[in-house]
Scaffold this motif. Structure first.
Motif, PDB file in Angstrom:
ATOM      1  N   THR A 151       0.832  -1.209   0.000  1.00  0.00           N
ATOM      2  CA  THR A 151       0.000   0.000   0.000  1.00  0.00           C
ATOM      3  C   THR A 151       0.863   1.254   0.000  1.00  0.00           C
ATOM      4  O   THR A 151       0.598   2.220  -0.724  1.00  0.00           O
ATOM      5  CB  THR A 151      -0.926   0.007   1.226  1.00  0.00           C
ATOM      6  OG1 THR A 151      -1.745  -1.156   1.213  1.00  0.00           O
ATOM      7  CG2 THR A 151      -1.812   1.247   1.236  1.00  0.00           C
ATOM      8  N   GLN A 152       1.916   1.228   0.796  1.00  0.00           N
ATOM      9  CA  GLN A 152       2.807   2.387   0.857  1.00  0.00           C
ATOM     10  C   GLN A 152       3.493   2.624  -0.492  1.00  0.00           C
ATOM     11  O   GLN A 152       3.655   3.769  -0.929  1.00  0.00           O
ATOM     12  CB  GLN A 152       3.851   2.194   1.965  1.00  0.00           C
ATOM     13  CG  GLN A 152       4.600   3.466   2.339  1.00  0.00           C
ATOM     14  CD  GLN A 152       5.412   3.289   3.604  1.00  0.00           C
ATOM     15  OE1 GLN A 152       5.371   2.248   4.247  1.00  0.00           O
ATOM     16  NE2 GLN A 152       6.153   4.322   3.966  1.00  0.00           N
ATOM     17  N   ALA A 153       3.870   1.545  -1.173  1.00  0.00           N
ATOM     18  CA  ALA A 153       4.498   1.673  -2.489  1.00  0.00           C
ATOM     19  C   ALA A 153       3.553   2.338  -3.486  1.00  0.00           C
ATOM     20  O   ALA A 153       3.964   3.209  -4.267  1.00  0.00           O
ATOM     21  CB  ALA A 153       4.936   0.298  -2.993  1.00  0.00           C
ATOM     22  N   LEU A 154       2.276   1.942  -3.471  1.00  0.00           N
ATOM     23  CA  LEU A 154       1.297   2.546  -4.376  1.00  0.00           C
ATOM     24  C   LEU A 154       1.101   4.029  -4.067  1.00  0.00           C
ATOM     25  O   LEU A 154       1.013   4.859  -4.982  1.00  0.00           O
ATOM     26  CB  LEU A 154      -0.046   1.806  -4.270  1.00  0.00           C
ATOM     27  CG  LEU A 154      -0.080   0.388  -4.850  1.00  0.00           C
ATOM     28  CD1 LEU A 154      -1.401  -0.294  -4.495  1.00  0.00           C
ATOM     29  CD2 LEU A 154       0.104   0.432  -6.370  1.00  0.00           C
ATOM     30  N   LEU A 155       1.056   4.362  -2.781  1.00  0.00           N
ATOM     31  CA  LEU A 155       0.891   5.762  -2.384  1.00  0.00           C
ATOM     32  C   LEU A 155       2.067   6.602  -2.868  1.00  0.00           C
ATOM     33  O   LEU A 155       1.885   7.705  -3.404  1.00  0.00           O
ATOM     34  CB  LEU A 155       0.770   5.867  -0.859  1.00  0.00           C
ATOM     35  CG  LEU A 155      -0.542   5.389  -0.228  1.00  0.00           C
ATOM     36  CD1 LEU A 155      -0.430   5.376   1.295  1.00  0.00           C
ATOM     37  CD2 LEU A 155      -1.710   6.275  -0.668  1.00  0.00           C
ATOM     38  N   VAL A 156       3.268   6.091  -2.663  1.00  0.00           N
ATOM     39  CA  VAL A 156       4.460   6.848  -3.062  1.00  0.00           C
ATOM     40  C   VAL A 156       4.515   6.998  -4.581  1.00  0.00           C
ATOM     41  O   VAL A 156       4.836   8.082  -5.099  1.00  0.00           O
ATOM     42  CB  VAL A 156       5.735   6.169  -2.517  1.00  0.00           C
ATOM     43  CG1 VAL A 156       6.987   6.799  -3.120  1.00  0.00           C
ATOM     44  CG2 VAL A 156       5.782   6.257  -0.992  1.00  0.00           C
ATOM     45  N   ASP A 157       4.207   5.923  -5.312  1.00  0.00           N
ATOM     46  CA  ASP A 157       4.194   6.005  -6.777  1.00  0.00           C
ATOM     47  C   ASP A 157       3.248   7.103  -7.257  1.00  0.00           C
ATOM     48  O   ASP A 157       3.582   7.901  -8.138  1.00  0.00           O
ATOM     49  CB  ASP A 157       3.769   4.667  -7.379  1.00  0.00           C
ATOM     50  CG  ASP A 157       4.879   3.628  -7.358  1.00  0.00           C
ATOM     51  OD1 ASP A 157       6.041   4.019  -7.138  1.00  0.00           O
ATOM     52  OD2 ASP A 157       4.584   2.432  -7.548  1.00  0.00           O
ATOM     53  N   ASN A 158       2.050   7.140  -6.679  1.00  0.00           N
ATOM     54  CA  ASN A 158       1.063   8.143  -7.076  1.00  0.00           C
ATOM     55  C   ASN A 158       1.495   9.551  -6.685  1.00  0.00           C
ATOM     56  O   ASN A 158       1.294  10.505  -7.441  1.00  0.00           O
ATOM     57  CB  ASN A 158      -0.300   7.823  -6.459  1.00  0.00           C
ATOM     58  CG  ASN A 158      -0.939   6.588  -7.062  1.00  0.00           C
ATOM     59  OD1 ASN A 158      -0.657   6.236  -8.204  1.00  0.00           O
ATOM     60  ND2 ASN A 158      -1.788   5.909  -6.302  1.00  0.00           N
TER      61      ASN A 158
END
Length: 348
Positions: A53-60
């Protein structure tokens, strides 16, 4: 990071917090021109789910922001940013985190991956640089720096904080995180040996049992205070001290508080931490000793020499090369060099 805002848009990704409504997102604040972004993650998920989830947030969050410099303070951040593209990767290796109490067992493995990926590596001091210089072809020592203007004593003086105003002088002060790096037995013995001195301890107690902090009439555990509050405490002390233990967690530290004490006009005594001994001890700017008897004697010398103009002149000369402005200029130069090379390679 505030200095970096003169050259970059700076987004500082903080440690995650639990999302109050279980919906992933961000808590965004601006501090000193830096965007402080705190991931909000649903509570109760597995470690793998939280990382994903954190990876998706950072990517966005970083989508479209190119060219991009990705700056790491901890190798563990690779878990959620390993697939994040970057023009330049910086590893700011401030401490030997693997030696800290309770450190994640995967840090060394993650650090090896980060060393292989990094374009430039900075170390928090010379001793850490000597230990790791063979691990990367573009590694540079960057000792602790200081915001001189922040700590310099103003005229008129800042008011003495209420929670220490009642404490008699001489006041011997410490500020910083109070954890396994502090030699509690030494603090206790020093306070017992010097009942006429008042030892003021400012900082949060973490990773250790608060009951391990010795109790004596001349020992005052104030608690944590903000960076902005610190000068008011320091300006009403008579001497700074750094009673660090000699253990794995202190082997490579370069205490930022050393130049901060000096910028506040305070004489300082410390145990023999390598990056304090060199340069500060060798230059006669900090008294060095490793037992209570030696520290007591060093404090007496420091108190007697606090008004020495020659000492203050030597301190000022040392601090001129220790400002965050000069440190950022060095770092920016190295980052710009590798970034330019990367962009030229892309367009070749």
């Amino acid at each position: 990071m505030t200095r970096a805002t003169t050259d970059y848009e700076v987004i500082f990704v903080e440690e995650p917090m639990d999302a109050p409504d279980m919906t992933p997102g961000w808590s965004i604040a601006i501090s000193g021109g830096v965007t402080v972004a705190t991931p909000l993650l649903p509570a109760g998920g597995s470690h793998e789910q939280r990382v994903e989830t954190q990876a998706l947030l950072v990517d966005n969050l970083l989508m479209g922001r190119l060219p991009r410099v990705v700056w790491y303070y901890t190798p563990m951040a690779l878990e959620f940013s390993g697939s994040l593209g970057s023009t330049t990767t910086v590893y700011d290796n401030m401490d030997e985190l693997a030696l800290f109490h309770g450190a994640d067992s995967r840090i060394r493995q993650q650090e090896a991956l980060l060393m292989a990926r990094a374009d430039v590596v900075f170390t928090g001091g010379h001793s850490l640089y000597e230990a790791k210089r063979h691990l990367h072809p573009n590694i540079h020592p960057v000792p602790s720096s200081v915001d001189i203007a922040h700590f310099r004593r103003p005229e008129p003086m800042l008011a003495d904080p209420q929670d220490q105003a009642h404490i008699p002088h001489p006041r011997i002060g410490f500020f910083g995180v109070i954890d396994e790096r502090m030699d509690m037995a030494l603090v206790d013995e020093l306070a017992a040996r010097c009942p006429e001195m008042q030892f003021v301890m400012v900082g949060p107690i973490v990773k250790i049992d608060p009951a391990s902090c010795p109790e004596r009439p001349n020992l005052h555990w104030i608690g944590g205070r903000s960076y902005d509050q610190l000068p008011a405490y320091l300006h009403h002390w008579d001497c700074g001290f750094m009673p660090f233990a000699r253990n794995d967690a202190t082997r490579f530290i370069s205490p930022t508080k050393t130049p901060e004490f000096l910028a506040a006009g305070l004489p300082v005594v410390s145990t023999a931490i390598p990056d304090v001994q060199n340069p500060y001890g060798d230059l006669g700017l900090v008294g060095i000793a490793d037992d209570a008897e030696g520290l007591a004697a060093a404090i007496e010398v420091a108190l007697a020499s606090a008004g020495d103009p020659a000492w203050h002149s030597r301190v000022a000369e040392q601090l001129r090369s220790s400002s965050w402005d000069s440190t950022w200029a060095l770092m920016h130069r190295e980052i710009s060099t590798v970034t330019t090379q990367a962009l030229e390679s892309e367009h070749a």
